[in-house]
Motif scaffolding. Structure first.
Motif, PDB file in Angstrom:
ATOM      1  N   LEU A   1      14.203  68.852  28.113  1.00  0.00           N
ATOM      2  CA  LEU A   1      13.456  68.810  26.486  1.00  0.00           C
ATOM      3  C   LEU A   1      15.173  68.809  25.799  1.00  0.00           C
TER       4      LEU A   1
ATOM      5  N   ASN B   1      15.550  66.764  22.271  1.00  0.00           N
ATOM      6  CA  ASN B   1      16.714  67.121  21.970  1.00  0.00           C
ATOM      7  C   ASN B   1      15.594  67.488  20.324  1.00  0.00           C
TER       8      ASN B   1
ATOM      9  N   TYR C   1      11.050  72.764  20.237  1.00  0.00           N
ATOM     10  CA  TYR C   1       9.839  73.216  21.037  1.00  0.00           C
ATOM     11  C   TYR C   1       9.330  74.594  21.141  1.00  0.00           C
TER      12      TYR C   1
ATOM     13  N   TYR D   1      16.912  71.283  19.455  1.00  0.00           N
ATOM     14  CA  TYR D   1      16.773  72.328  20.473  1.00  0.00           C
ATOM     15  C   TYR D   1      17.974  72.884  20.525  1.00  0.00           C
TER      16      TYR D   1
END
Length: 1410
Positions: free
Chosen positions: A437, A441, A444, A996
């Motif tokens: 993740l 980036n 989420y 993220y």
């Protein structure tokens, strides 16, 4: 403040929404997805959909379903779900019996599954066999795992298995239910023709049986299959993917091996292929293939059985696509040429993550609903799936630019699986998920389909989502950095199929798209709404946040955003000017109580833009109401700077109303509160909101605890706004509430750098006297110095903590004098070494290396055996070098043995010197961490000693273990780097840019340096992982100390009942120490299951316990209840286990009291043993703190009535789905037996007077009022803030707090250096101190005297406070007057006269009177 805000959920579905609800429900029951065109939406109706689902408590609602249109679903709040269970679905809906058997062989199949997605496909397979096969017919019945909690269902399951041919189980990962399956199936396993268990707990997997194939020796067998299982589980890496490869290749290999064992192994793997294939054809093949091979009556019967239909392990799926895609280019070629969809080139792109099992079983209606809604709202979608439980594989494969630039193709990812990105119900690999993740980036999000409840059960539930689902599908994904646990799909109780929840899908899609748009919109155009808090409601409290200089931080954030390209307009010259621009209305007179008005909202506009406005009228009347209004319009307070708005969140609105505090079980935000968030979203049109500091009110508004519906107020208020939230790193529990209930991306900020409290005034003089005594103790001057020490100790009020002799020191022996001096010295060192945060933190300003020394010293004191590699604490290393144990030295120091006090002080000073030398060596002249490669090389080659070795050279510790020291300082080196790192501003920029934010644990950085560096998306922990064994070990020590102290004070009698308070944050920081303490008190040990989850219990025999089982009354904070409801049920089970032990009542006080109360109340003994209480679901705190903070109470009996009304909701493991049930009679009966009240302190950053929630939950005076003998219970605090854990009386702890903080020049001068906010912090400590007078009578008069002398009698200090924050100073003066008026402080007339005059002076200043 954990649980500081008192609320209970109420529905806000208005009458006009009833039709929406009914029509929505019928659509949901049919599993249809809403499909709309972008043009069908307008800003006005985008949030109107909140009306489509109502939440409880509420009157009976009518739902329509496929079987009975318009049948009412009755809601009984007292019963909760399923008569007290979480689900009341009926396994009979999954029973299919062949209509005619004839000459066919009848086969009975029983299955148990975690989720219901197989129900429809398996039912279709069985119906087809029964309709078309002339040789066999099938009776099938299925059970959802959760249904086996019900005794009737469990008995029916046992009966069904008795005469079954085939048993099938899958994903059985809940230990207590797995045990029921093993107990049921094991006795009939040999009788079964076949037993198929697919990935589940090892004990259940061992039930597998296909001919000669068996996993009964799983873990011991040397077969290739068992070796594979064992090696893959051990490596814990890509197990599911490896299993999928095995499933694909092994049948082909085994097909050509002649042995029967090989063929049976092939049959098992082929069965798994059929099962994973999941559609009706594959499941029909599974049943016929198994029957043909292993059912004796069908041995020679030939069936036409197709080979398993295989599906891609990973791929891209779309409900309208002609096929599944294995290549993103092929998918986009199809997608971009669709005639039915025209999207702009800059449309946001959302990646969706799906479970393949839902696709292949035909249970994908809820996925289709999300896809169509995303597209209807103008977003492009890439829906990917995985066949195993490593969803990082399709993320890596399909979410990047297909042209190979290496950049992310999607702007946001929404997982619809509910699971962690890597792992499932059995395990998780968060580091692998975070790695994937971070590289991608983008934001989420993980949304939830209901698993263990039907739609109706969720709607009725005050808890919201089933606690097991919260643990598996909310808490674990949060470790990956997941946001927004929105329930998007329900489950039909008859078909088992998932169906869309249209209003929840609307919310999910609009929020996900808004997150995605952050990456598309230019920085100069982005609009950000910064929200500050005012709690308690008072102008002097605007900008409230724990440990944070709010306006200083905002000023720094605005300048950082300006440099990054955001439009922040013309900024004030400094933070003070910024603060004044928000605090003061320029049209009003100087220092007016009026905040700056940013917007005046007409009532008609408010009613038009706020879809839930009419629902607030029940509590607040018609708008505009009386709060945040000028009488005709609703007022939004704040100030706009370019595209940034700084607004003041309205308060709850009922803090100062004693009747509402006392009697209100339900509440709602007032019109002003709703208008504020309506303004942010609909008028200011913010792209994101930034809530600034710990904490506000939004996340504590009424609604379900987790998995809210559209009529839960946090969901309605936050609307579609992406929510960023600066939150103190040391408060993971309430950060988690903000994350789950206001959909916040919580970004951690550091607490201020800590320093040792030091000594001052008489305490400093005492230390000098003790130094003189130690030099001259055996001379003729020894007794005289000792006499001066005793007199000075009395003047410093230490006689309250130390038994000072009445006899003259000259009449005491040398040993007796040494003991007196030793006890005084020990107390002084306790005060001096106490850590306290100095000043307030400014976001983006990390401490210097020098400022971090005190924190590093405390980190260095703790043994860390679980670290990899293990790290020993420095004091322990030094003690062992002398052949001593540090625990023994601590014990003797606590007793006041002068020689040992000196030794511990020497060890402490040596530790500080070593750490100080290490830090100096690692920093340059500017205080920055540096690395001198030449010096490092010289040390590695042995030419130069390490700095800590230089400190120890020539001392008694020169022989200390060098390897252990090197390991300790290697660890400290890592910690130092983390402390001084800064990503608090970087994380905010990252989030605003649609990136993220890396997740990280919250907690105490001393206990867990993994909290550092700050600027992480805070998560808590896996709730099923506590208490850990280390926590149990620590808990046992504290409990034994507490009981021994009480026994000694009570003439050898054990206390019979202890009232314990459990806090969410404390249990996160300590991994469940206080949870384990309760278990140790009743003599029950927690036991981990095969997967390391703590959900089993074992009674400790009395012989091993060595004392009676002590009864408990456990009061859990509302936050603890939200985070750890499974552990509350575990506690209830533990206490009832203790009560049911057949033991003498003088050795089992739990049993004794349960029997007595059962007789008194006319209930069963098991019910009488209920001891775990909290607020009602969705409600927080006793409101005692609100009453004290706002002076809105008449007498102590009113406070006690608040406590009894709000904290007497029982949690019952026999009825876990009922949540908290009102049980005041049981609560009072249990409280009457209490001998001791008890709380824990686990962190030096938060102590008894730092926050109000400690006294808010203290029942000391309440118990005294309930007991028939009028005796006040003893009150104790366990202080585990240092390696030398202490058990102190409550009064002693309050005195320690006062000496180290409120009365300590180092502390209050540090606070005053922060200006406006610092005055508020001083005032807050005094108010919280008075709270302890109100609830426990635990404050000595001298504390008020000294505080008055420090802040009031000193004219210069009083003027500083008045000029810096007149509103908070007014509250400080009023608190002194109130303490006197309520009888807590016997002030002199002179003191009172000065206070009254100061109050008038400050009133004049505030009113602008010169």
């Amino acid at each position: 403040m954990e649980g500081a805000l008192g609320m209970r959920p109420v529905a806000h579905a208005s009458s006009r929404r009833a039709d929406d609800l009914c029509s929505c429900s019928s659509r949901m029951a049919r599993g249809q997805a809403l499909r709309r065109t972008p043009a069908a939406f307008s800003a006005a109706n985008a949030r109107q959909v909140t009306s489509m689902i109502a939440t409880g408590p509420k009157p009976p609602l009518t739902f329509s379903n496929s079987n009975d249109e318009g049948s009412p679903v009755k809601v009984s709040i007292g019963e909760g779900m399923g008569g007290g269970l979480f689900t009341s679905t009926n396994p009979e809906t999954r029973r299919i019996i062949p209509e005619s058997v004839g000459s066919r062989t009848r086969l009975k199949v029983v299955y148990v599954v975690l989720e219901a997605q197989y129900q429809s496909a398996l039912g279709a397979a069985v119906r087809n066999i029964n309709a078309t096969n002339d040789k066999v017919c099938v009776e099938v019945v299925g059970y959802l795992l959760e249904e086996l909690r019900d005794a009737k269902n469990c008995a029916l399951f046992q009966k069904d298995v008795q005469n079954a041919n085939i048993f099938i189980g899958s994903l059985i990962f809940i230990e207590e239910l797995a045990e029921k399956i093993v107990e049921t199936v094991t006795p009939v396993r040999e009788k079964l023709d076949a037993c198929l268990v697919f990935p589940s707990m090892p004990a259940v997997m061992r039930l597998n049986k296909l001919g000669t194939f068996s996993l009964s020796q799983l873990g011991q067998s040397k077969s290739p299959f068992a070796e594979f299982m064992r090696s893959q589980r051990k490596s814990n890496d890509n197990f599911e993917e490896s299993l999928l490869k095995l499933v694909r290749t092994l049948p082909t290999v085994l097909k050509y091996l002649p042995s029967e064992k090989a063929q049976d192994a092939r049959a098992f793997v082929q069965s798994l292929q059929y099962w994973l294939g999941g559609n009706a054809a594959n499941l029909e093949g599974l049943l016929l293939n198994t029957a043909q091979r292993y059912v004796p009556a069908l041995k020679d019967v030939e069936f036409d059985i197709a080979e398993p239909q295989l599906f891609p392990d990973v791929g891209i799926w779309h409900p309208l696509a002609p096929t599944m895609y294995d290549d993103v280019k092929e998918y986009l070629n199809w997608y971009d040429t669709r005639a039915d969809l025209q999207l702009p080139a800059d449309a946001p792109i959302v990646g969706l993550v799906l479970q393949r099992s839902h696709l292949v079983t035909g249970d994908e209606g809820h996925y289709s609903g999300v896809v169509s809604e995303m597209e209807a709202r103008g977003a492009k979608v890439v829906p990917v799936f995985a066949g195993g439980l490593d969803f990082s594989l399709p993320v890596r494969k399909f979410f990047y630019d297909p042209l190979g630039s290496g950049k992310a193709y999607v702007n946001a990812v929404v997982s619809l699986t509910g699971f962690a990105l890597v792992g499932g119900p059995a395990r998780q690999d968060a580091p692998k998920a975070v790695e994937a993740l971070k590289k991608l980036n983008v934001p989420y999000l993980v949304s939830l389909p209901l698993v263990f409840q039907t739609t109706e059960e969720w709607l009725e539930s005050e808890l919201g989502v089933h606690p097991v689902q919260v643990a598996l599908q909310v808490a674990l994904p949060e470790l990956d950095g997941a946001l927004e646990p929105i329930v998007f799909a329900g489950r039909d109780s008859n078909t088992g199929k998932s169906h869309s929840l249209p209003d929840r899908i609307d919310t999910l899609c609009s929020r996900a798209i808004n997150w995605a748009k952050l990456a598309r919109k230019s920085k100069a155009e982005k609009r950000v709404a910064v929200t500050v808090f005012s709690f308690p409601p008072d102008k002097g409290n605007v900008g409230t946040a724990a440990y944070l200089n709010v306006f200083g931080s905002i000023f720094r954030v605005l300048n950082d955003l300006k440099q990054d390209g955001y439009d922040v307009g013309e900024l004030p010259v400094d933070e003070s000017a910024l603060m004044q621009s928000v605090l003061n209305d320029p049209e009003a007179k100087y220092n007016s109580a009026d905040l700056n008005v940013a917007y005046k909202m007409p009532v008609a506009e408010y009613q038009r833009l706020c879809p839930y406005a009419d629902a607030l009228e029940e509590n607040w009347g018609p708008p505009p109401g009386k709060l945040n209004t000028n009488g005709t319009e609703l007022l939004v307070f704040g100030k706009q700077f370019g595209n940034v708005f700084i607004g003041v969140q309205p308060t709850f609105g009922y803090e100062g109303d004693p009747m509402r505090l006392l009697f209100s079980r339900s509440a709602s935000p007032h019109h002003g509160f709703a208008a504020y968030y309506t303004f942010l979203e609909r008028i200011f049109k913010a792209d994101a909101v930034l809530h600034f500091g710990t904490h506000g009110s939004l996340e504590f508004m009424p609604g379900k605890q987790v998995g809210m519906s559209g009529v839960c107020y946090p969901d309605s208020l936050i609307g579609d706004l992406p929510n960023l939230y600066y939150y103190a790193a040391n408060n993971p529990s309430e950060a988690t509430i903000a994350k789950r209930r206001s959909y916040a991306n919580t970004i951690s900020y550091l607490t201020p750098p800590a320093e040792n409290a030091g000594l001052y005034k008489g305490l400093k003089e005492l230390k000098e006297l003790i130094a003189s005594y130690q030099t001259l103790r055996e001379s003729g001057r020894g007794p005289a110095i000792c006499a001066t020490i005793i007199e000075t100790a009395r003047q410093c009020n230490l006689d309250k903590d130390i038994a000072l002799p009445e006899a003259e020191p000259k009449d005491l022996s040398l040993e007796e004098r040494d003991n007196v001096v030793g006890k005084v010295y020990s107390k002084l060192m306790e005060i001096e070494s106490r850590l306290l945060p100095c000043g307030l933190h400014v976001v983006g300003c990390p401490p210097s290396a020098a400022e971090a020394v005190a924190t590093l010293v405390n980190i260095a004191e703790i043994d860390r055996p679980d670290n990899d590699p293990p790290v020993a604490g420095l004091p322990g290393i030094l003690a062992r070098s002398m052949g001593r144990s540090i625990e023994e030295i601590y014990l003797n120091n606590n007793k006041g043995v002068l020689e040992e006090v000196n030794l511990l002080q020497d060890i402490t000073m040596a530790t500080r010197e070593m750490v100080g030398a290490f830090v100096n060596d690692r920093t340059d002249a500017n205080g920055l961490i540096t690395s001198d490669s030449f010096t490092g090389l010289a040390r590695r080659m042995g030419f130069r000693a390490q700095p800590w070795e230089e400190v120890l050279k020539g001392t008694r510790w020169s022989g200390a273990d060098k390897k252990q020291l090197a390991a300790a300082f290697t660890y400290l080196d890592f910690c130092l780097e983390q402390v001084v790192k800064d990503n608090e501003l970087g994380a905010l920029r990252q989030a605003l840019q649609g990136g993220y934010v890396e997740p990280g644990p919250g907690g105490d950085p001393i206990r867990n340096p993994g909290v550092l560096p700050t600027g992480k998306n805070i998560h808590a922990l896996d709730p099923q992982a506590i208490p850990t064994q280390a926590a149990v070990k620590s808990a046992r020590i504290v409990v034994e100390r507490l009981l021994e102290v009480q026994k000694a004070e009570n003439g050898g009698k054990w206390p019979e009942t202890i009232a314990v308070v459990l806090w969410g944050t404390d249990n996160i920081k300590t991994y469940g120490e206080s949870l384990a303490q309760v278990m140790m008190m009743v003599g029950v040990a927690p036991v981990a299951d095969a997967l390391g989850r703590v959900n089993k219990l074992q009674v400790i025999p009395l012989e091993e316990l060595g004392r009676p089982r002590v009864d408990v009354v456990v009061n859990c904070s509302g936050v603890f209840r939200d985070l750890f409801i499974n552990q509350m049920n575990l506690l209830d089970r533990a206490i009832k286990m203790a009560a049911e032990q057949d033991e003498p009542e003088d050795m089992n006080f739990v049993r004794k009291h349960a029997r007595e109360q059962a007789e008194e109340r006319g209930v069963s003994m098991r019910e009488a043993a209920t001891r775990v209480f909290s607020n009602a679901s969705g409600s927080y705190s006793s409101n005692v703190n609100l009453a004290v903070e706002n002076s809105s109470w008449q007498d102590e009996s009113q406070l006690q009535e608040m406590y009894l009304k709000r904290k007497s909701f029982a949690f019952n493991s026999d009825r876990p789905g009922a949540g908290g049930e009102a049980n005041r009679d049981g609560f009072e009966a249990a409280m009457r037996t209490v001998d001791v009240t008890f709380q824990n302190l686990d962190s030096s950053e938060i102590s008894l007077t730092d926050v109000s929630h400690y006294f808010d939950s203290d029942p000391t005076k309440l118990v005294a009022g309930l007991r028939g003998d009028g005796r006040t219970p003893a009150a104790f605090i366990a202080d585990t803030t240092t390696a030398n854990a202490q058990v102190r009386t409550l009064a002693s702890q309050v005195r320690l707090d006062a000496r180290t903080k409120l009365l300590n020049p180092k502390w209050y001068e540090g606070m005053l250096s922060s200006g406006y906010e610092g005055v508020r912090e001083i005032q807050k400590r005094l108010t919280n101190t008075m709270g302890w007078s109100a609830t426990a009578g635990a404050v000595d008069g001298w504390v008020y005297d000294e505080a008055n002398a420090t802040f009031i009698d000193d004219p210069e200090m009083a003027k500083r406070l008045l000029d810096t924050n007149p509103n908070s100073f007014r509250k400080l003066v009023a608190t002194f007057l109130e303490a006197n008026g309520r009888g807590y402080w016997d002030a002199s007339e002179d003191q009172l006269d000065r206070l009254r005059q100061l109050y008038m002076d400050v009133e004049d200043k505030i009113e602008g009177v010169e």
